[in-house]
Design an enzyme around this catalytic site. Structure first.
Site, PDB file in Angstrom:
ATOM      1  N   GLY A  16      14.950 -45.686 -41.870  1.00  0.00           N
ATOM      2  CA  GLY A  16      16.005 -45.498 -40.878  1.00  0.00           C
ATOM      3  C   GLY A  16      16.798 -46.776 -40.664  1.00  0.00           C
ATOM      4  O   GLY A  16      16.330 -47.870 -40.970  1.00  0.00           O
ATOM      5  N   ALA A  55      24.956 -51.055 -43.293  1.00  0.00           N
ATOM      6  CA  ALA A  55      25.757 -50.904 -42.069  1.00  0.00           C
ATOM      7  C   ALA A  55      24.921 -51.321 -40.857  1.00  0.00           C
ATOM      8  O   ALA A  55      25.435 -51.941 -39.918  1.00  0.00           O
ATOM      9  CB  ALA A  55      26.227 -49.459 -41.931  1.00  0.00           C
ATOM     10  N   LYS A  78       5.707 -49.585 -53.265  1.00  0.00           N
ATOM     11  CA  LYS A  78       5.360 -50.412 -52.095  1.00  0.00           C
ATOM     12  C   LYS A  78       3.933 -50.940 -52.221  1.00  0.00           C
ATOM     13  O   LYS A  78       3.659 -52.114 -51.938  1.00  0.00           O
ATOM     14  CB  LYS A  78       5.514 -49.580 -50.819  1.00  0.00           C
ATOM     15  N   GLU A  98      10.913 -58.078 -46.740  1.00  0.00           N
ATOM     16  CA  GLU A  98      10.155 -57.373 -45.685  1.00  0.00           C
ATOM     17  C   GLU A  98      10.510 -55.897 -45.594  1.00  0.00           C
ATOM     18  O   GLU A  98       9.648 -55.025 -45.424  1.00  0.00           O
ATOM     19  CB  GLU A  98      10.428 -58.043 -44.333  1.00  0.00           C
TER      20      GLU A  98
HETATM   21  N1  NAP Z   1      17.362 -45.956 -45.841  1.00  0.00           N
HETATM   22  C1  NAP Z   1      16.188 -46.426 -45.481  1.00  0.00           C
HETATM   23  O1  NAP Z   1      15.629 -46.005 -44.451  1.00  0.00           O
HETATM   24  C2  NAP Z   1      15.504 -47.492 -46.281  1.00  0.00           C
HETATM   25  C3  NAP Z   1      14.245 -47.969 -45.870  1.00  0.00           C
HETATM   26  C4  NAP Z   1      13.626 -48.993 -46.581  1.00  0.00           C
HETATM   27  C5  NAP Z   1      14.250 -49.527 -47.687  1.00  0.00           C
HETATM   28  N2  NAP Z   1      15.456 -49.024 -48.095  1.00  0.00           N
HETATM   29  C6  NAP Z   1      16.080 -49.611 -49.279  1.00  0.00           C
HETATM   30  O2  NAP Z   1      17.303 -50.216 -48.897  1.00  0.00           O
HETATM   31  C7  NAP Z   1      18.227 -50.138 -49.974  1.00  0.00           C
HETATM   32  C8  NAP Z   1      19.497 -49.447 -49.488  1.00  0.00           C
HETATM   33  O3  NAP Z   1      19.171 -48.164 -49.019  1.00  0.00           O
HETATM   34  P1  NAP Z   1      20.200 -47.248 -48.189  1.00  0.00           P
HETATM   35  O4  NAP Z   1      19.408 -46.124 -47.644  1.00  0.00           O
HETATM   36  O5  NAP Z   1      21.001 -48.079 -47.269  1.00  0.00           O
HETATM   37  O6  NAP Z   1      21.100 -46.709 -49.395  1.00  0.00           O
HETATM   38  P2  NAP Z   1      22.519 -45.981 -49.305  1.00  0.00           P
HETATM   39  O7  NAP Z   1      22.751 -45.453 -47.919  1.00  0.00           O
HETATM   40  O8  NAP Z   1      22.589 -45.063 -50.450  1.00  0.00           O
HETATM   41  O9  NAP Z   1      23.545 -47.182 -49.546  1.00  0.00           O
HETATM   42  C9  NAP Z   1      23.690 -47.820 -50.780  1.00  0.00           C
HETATM   43  C10 NAP Z   1      24.931 -48.685 -50.705  1.00  0.00           C
HETATM   44  O10 NAP Z   1      25.068 -49.359 -51.952  1.00  0.00           O
HETATM   45  C11 NAP Z   1      26.411 -49.250 -52.377  1.00  0.00           C
HETATM   46  N3  NAP Z   1      26.476 -49.278 -53.823  1.00  0.00           N
HETATM   47  C12 NAP Z   1      25.916 -48.429 -54.703  1.00  0.00           C
HETATM   48  N4  NAP Z   1      26.219 -48.789 -55.959  1.00  0.00           N
HETATM   49  C13 NAP Z   1      26.990 -49.884 -55.859  1.00  0.00           C
HETATM   50  C14 NAP Z   1      27.645 -50.716 -56.798  1.00  0.00           C
HETATM   51  N5  NAP Z   1      27.554 -50.463 -58.102  1.00  0.00           N
HETATM   52  N6  NAP Z   1      28.357 -51.753 -56.344  1.00  0.00           N
HETATM   53  C15 NAP Z   1      28.460 -51.998 -55.029  1.00  0.00           C
HETATM   54  N7  NAP Z   1      27.867 -51.257 -54.081  1.00  0.00           N
HETATM   55  C16 NAP Z   1      27.149 -50.210 -54.498  1.00  0.00           C
HETATM   56  C17 NAP Z   1      26.913 -47.925 -51.829  1.00  0.00           C
HETATM   57  O11 NAP Z   1      28.324 -47.955 -51.747  1.00  0.00           O
HETATM   58  P3  NAP Z   1      29.187 -46.732 -51.145  1.00  0.00           P
HETATM   59  O12 NAP Z   1      28.733 -46.581 -49.716  1.00  0.00           O
HETATM   60  O13 NAP Z   1      30.579 -47.174 -51.241  1.00  0.00           O
HETATM   61  O14 NAP Z   1      28.852 -45.551 -51.983  1.00  0.00           O
HETATM   62  C18 NAP Z   1      26.218 -47.901 -50.455  1.00  0.00           C
HETATM   63  O15 NAP Z   1      26.998 -48.552 -49.511  1.00  0.00           O
HETATM   64  C19 NAP Z   1      17.501 -49.395 -51.098  1.00  0.00           C
HETATM   65  O16 NAP Z   1      16.896 -50.330 -51.958  1.00  0.00           O
HETATM   66  C20 NAP Z   1      16.425 -48.617 -50.355  1.00  0.00           C
HETATM   67  O17 NAP Z   1      15.299 -48.331 -51.157  1.00  0.00           O
HETATM   68  C21 NAP Z   1      16.102 -48.030 -47.412  1.00  0.00           C
END
Ligand code: NAP
Length: 428
Positions: free
Chosen positions: A304, A17, A207, A131
């Site tokens: 974040g 998002a 990482k 990144e």
């Molecule tokens: N959050 C952070 O601060 C952060 C920082 C660094 C790296 N990351 C990495 O970024 C990635 C995303 O993290 P996030 O925090 O944004 O995760 P998240 O909020 O849990 O979002 C995951 C998204 O993937 C979708 N999803 C899950 N299974 C799916 C499937 N089978 N088919 C299609 N869509 C699917 C979910 O759909 P729904 O919304 O419909 O459930 C959700 O929109 C991860 O690899 C994480 O390690 C995150």
């Protein structure tokens, strides 16, 4: 002006998002900086009806990320689903096979399949950028891969799990026990669904394995990371470390020694006055040491929506500009298999143990250490608590192997109660 670069974004959670928001809200800036418009063709998530806080009606929708990855109107597949296998891996592979460049924030995927994916990317003439996978908003992959490419890297260190740093900082500042600080972090929503990923050091280990691959031209070797979580760090350790001028951090360290690639992610003592020692709360820090550049310290938000989306978009803009770099800073075929070495570089260690209230107890411990070749630099004994006296020892520099020999001998002394805690003191 070239045609816009068309993105397919899989995953619309925190990071996805955030990326959509940047593309919508900063269209002019992105185009000015890259010389090309950035457009979103289609998106994918599990629940089409969920409110993501950003309008999505103008984009195509795919329930299946693999379908999104192979659409004709997608130039770059942006994978923000997460997970080392499953849909994220299937979709990234499909995108690369279809000749699409890929940007991902997924450290677990790359820690487990980085080499195979890098080879696949190169075989198909694609770039695979990540990144956002390491230290969130800090552009450390770019720094290592590009800005520091002329250096032989002597050591990389990092505090790369904000949740662990938050817990350790709260134990210190609030005098909380580990369990209390853990519960507080949980209440704030900081922990992963499986908390072991955070507090067990696994997420930070993923990482570190990516940074080592770039730093030393090796194939990603997550299996070679010596992992130890923060679960055994007590408030006493934090207080006693502070007494001696140290802070305890979940610290990742990698370096190449004569024996091979040393990678460790474990609680360590660092000088309280050092940049790492002063890092509080959820912030991340990566310290890189190169033979030409000396020491570089990078600090910033490790997670974040904004910081992570910022890193994703940095990769997208590179692709828009036509910058094409190899995944790990060298052609995948040139990356060598790392020989995993246990941390052999000698270091001082902090030891905490409880001694039975028996005559000559300290002497027995000192002799077990001495027989293993571990010499004592400082020792403090505290008042007895229920028949046990806490003892703190700081050793002179020693190898982990010698220390392990000494620790293995402790039960045989008949005076050590329970398992001693042993933490490396990292010279920074
Ligand atoms: N959050 C952070 O601060 C952060 C920082 C660094 C790296 N990351 C990495 O970024 C990635 C995303 O993290 P996030 O925090 O944004 O995760 P998240 O909020 O849990 O979002 C995951 C998204 O993937 C979708 N999803 C899950 N299974 C799916 C499937 N089978 N088919 C299609 N869509 C699917 C979910 O759909 P729904 O919304 O419909 O459930 C959700 O929109 C991860 O690899 C994480 O390690 C995150």
């Amino acid at each position: 002006m070239s045609d816009p670069l068309r993105l397919g974004i899989a995953g619309l959670g925190t990071v996805g998002a955030g990326v959509v928001k940047i593309v919508r809200q900063k269209a002019a800036l992105l185009e000015d900086r890259s010389g090309r418009g950035i457009a979103i063709s289609a998106v994918s998530a599990r629940n089409r009806d969920k409110d993501r806080g950003v309008p999505l009606d103008s984009y195509g929708w795919e329930d299946d990320p693999v379908m999104l990855a192979t659409r004709d109107d997608v130039d770059v597949f942006v994978e923000l689903v997460g997970g080392s296998d499953g849909p994220a891996k299937a979709a990234v592979e499909a995108a690369l096979k279809a000749g699409k460049d890929v940007v991902t924030a997924n450290k677990a995927l790359l820690a487990h399949h980085g080499q195979a994916l890098a080879e696949l990317a190169e075989a198909n003439g694609c770039v695979l950028r990540f990144e956002a996978a390491v230290a969130g908003g800090i552009p450390v992959i770019k720094a290592l891969t590009e800005g520091l490419a002329a250096n032989e890297v002597t050591r990389v260190m990092g505090v790369m799990n904000g949740t662990c740093n938050y817990i350790l900082t709260r134990m210190e500042s609030g005098g909380l026990s580990y369990d209390e600080a853990f519960a507080e972090a949980d209440g704030l929503g900081y922990l992963e669904a499986d908390p072991e990923l955070d507090v067990g050091g696994i997420d930070a280990g993923h990482k570190l394995s990516l940074l080592s691959a770039i730093a030393y031209g090796t194939q990603v070797a997550f299996d070679g990371v010596e992992l130890e979580g923060i679960g055994r760090v007590s408030i006493d350790d934090i207080r006693q470390a502070a007494d001696m001028g140290y802070k305890i951090k979940l610290l990742g360290v990698c370096r190449m020694s004569g024996r091979g690639l040393e990678q460790s992610m474990s609680p360590c003592l660092v000088p309280a006055t050092s940049p790492l020692g002063q890092l509080d709360g959820g912030t991340n820090m990566v310290v890189i040491e190169g033979d030409q550049v000396g020491q570089i310290v990078l600090r910033g938000a490790g997670a974040g929506e904004g910081p992570t989306a910022s890193a994703v978009m940095g990769d997208v803009l590179d692709i828009a500009r036509g910058t094409r770099v190899t995944t790990f800073g060298a052609p995948a075929s040139k990356l060598v298999k790392a020989v995993a070495a246990r941390a052999t570089t000698p270091a001082p260690y902090y030891l905490r143990m409880a001694l039975a209230d028996k005559p000559g107890a300290l002497a027995k411990v000192a002799s077990a250490l001495g027989e293993a070749g571990v010499s004592i630099h400082r020792m403090r004994q505290y008042d007895h608590v229920n028949e046990a006296a806490p003892v703190l020892i700081v050793t002179h520099k020693t190898t982990r192997a010698a220390l392990d020999t000494a620790l293995a001998a402790m039960p045989g002394t008949g005076v050590v109660i329970g398992d001693p805690v042993a933490l490396r003191i990292e010279q920074v």
